[in-house]
Design a protein around this motif. Structure first.
Motif, mmCIF file in Angstrom:
data_model
loop_
_atom_site.group_PDB
_atom_site.id
_atom_site.type_symbol
_atom_site.label_atom_id
_atom_site.label_comp_id
_atom_site.label_asym_id
_atom_site.label_seq_id
_atom_site.Cartn_x
_atom_site.Cartn_y
_atom_site.Cartn_z
ATOM 1 N N ILE A 1 0.613 -1.935 -0.144
ATOM 2 C CA ILE A 1 0.119 -0.392 0.036
ATOM 3 C C ILE A 1 1.096 1.482 -0.335
ATOM 4 C CG2 ILE A 1 -1.630 1.265 1.318
ATOM 5 C CD1 ILE A 1 -2.843 -2.009 2.686
ATOM 6 N N GLU B 1 3.053 1.820 -3.245
ATOM 7 C CA GLU B 1 1.008 2.252 -4.136
ATOM 8 C C GLU B 1 1.180 3.534 -3.667
ATOM 9 O OE1 GLU B 1 -2.752 0.807 -6.311
ATOM 10 O OE2 GLU B 1 -1.769 -0.626 -4.927
ATOM 11 N N THR C 1 -1.040 7.448 1.894
ATOM 12 C CA THR C 1 -2.066 6.608 1.767
ATOM 13 C C THR C 1 -2.498 6.541 3.684
ATOM 14 O OG1 THR C 1 -0.276 4.866 1.837
ATOM 15 C CG2 THR C 1 -1.480 4.251 3.462
ATOM 16 N N LEU D 1 -7.585 3.903 3.430
ATOM 17 C CA LEU D 1 -7.493 2.944 2.573
ATOM 18 C C LEU D 1 -6.419 1.908 2.473
ATOM 19 C CD1 LEU D 1 -6.485 3.524 -0.848
ATOM 20 C CD2 LEU D 1 -4.322 4.339 -0.242
ATOM 21 N N LYS E 1 -8.085 -1.587 1.801
ATOM 22 C CA LYS E 1 -6.973 -2.603 1.351
ATOM 23 C C LYS E 1 -6.478 -4.041 1.209
ATOM 24 C CE LYS E 1 -5.543 -0.401 -2.554
ATOM 25 N NZ LYS E 1 -5.795 -0.633 -4.483
ATOM 26 N N THR E 2 -6.169 -3.959 3.522
ATOM 27 C CA THR E 2 -6.098 -5.170 3.951
ATOM 28 C C THR E 2 -7.319 -5.704 4.317
ATOM 29 O OG1 THR E 2 -6.364 -3.894 6.088
ATOM 30 C CG2 THR E 2 -3.842 -3.519 5.018
#
Length: 188
Positions: free
Chosen positions: A18, A21, A27, A31, A35-36
């Motif tokens: 993450i 990216e 981040t 987010l 994502k997790t």
């Protein structure tokens, strides 16, 4: 639906991708949870210090990997030429043949540099120093070792950015090949 994670180390690899990216500044906690698949409670259970502690854990994990697979093998190699060869192979594998950015480089070039300066500086200075010593042991003239080590580490970092920018991971491999050949040429 929340994901079940039993250990902090299970989260670190997800966080690394993450941050790679989106960078540290890009981040957000939302987010990260998205994502997790982890809820905020789980994240704060593992990382009470929030996003900064998450980034510190990720950078520490990366540093540990490089110490184990790059720096210590360079420093302790009985065969310096083999150690240089192994370094290039390990770097190629770690950065997925140019498909994975260096998170240390991402953060070093961001507004978050000062926050993580100690870890970043140690990573780059250890790599440069251990590589320089190995180059000298491999036969590179002593006066050229520091400069060549700096050129190699900088070349690797630049090649990652180039490969990403051009959407050409092969650029990374081509640069690694030339840097490796440069080591052999100077050491001969």
């Amino acid at each position: 639906m929340s994901r079940v994670v039993t250990e902090r180390k299970d989260v670190i690899a997800m966080l690394a991708e993450i941050f790679r990216e989106h960078g540290y500044d890009g981040t957000s906690l939302s987010l990260i949870t998205g994502k997790t698949g982890l809820g905020k409670g789980s994240l704060y259970h593992f990382f009470p210090g929030g996003k900064e502690e998450m980034a510190e854990a990720v950078l520490g994990d990366i540093s540990a990997w490089f110490r184990t697979y790059i720096f210590e093998p360079l420093r302790n190699a009985e065969d310096p030429a083999a150690a240089l060869d192994a370094m290039f192979a390990a770097v190629d594998g770690y950065f997925r043949q140019g498909r994975r950015l260096c998170l240390m480089g991402v953060i070093a070039t961001s507004g978050a540099h000062d926050r993580f300066a100690r870890e970043l500086n140690r990573y780059f200075s250890d790599w440069r120093a251990d590589l320089s010593v190995t180059l000298e042991r491999a036969g590179t003239p002593a006066a050229e070792c520091d400069g060549l080590a700096e050129e190699i580490v900088g070349g690797i970092q630049g090649a990652l950015i180039l490969a990403r920018s051009l959407e050409d991971p092969g650029a990374f491999g081509r640069v690694l090949t030339r840097l490796k050949a440069r080591c052999l040429t100077v050491s001969s």
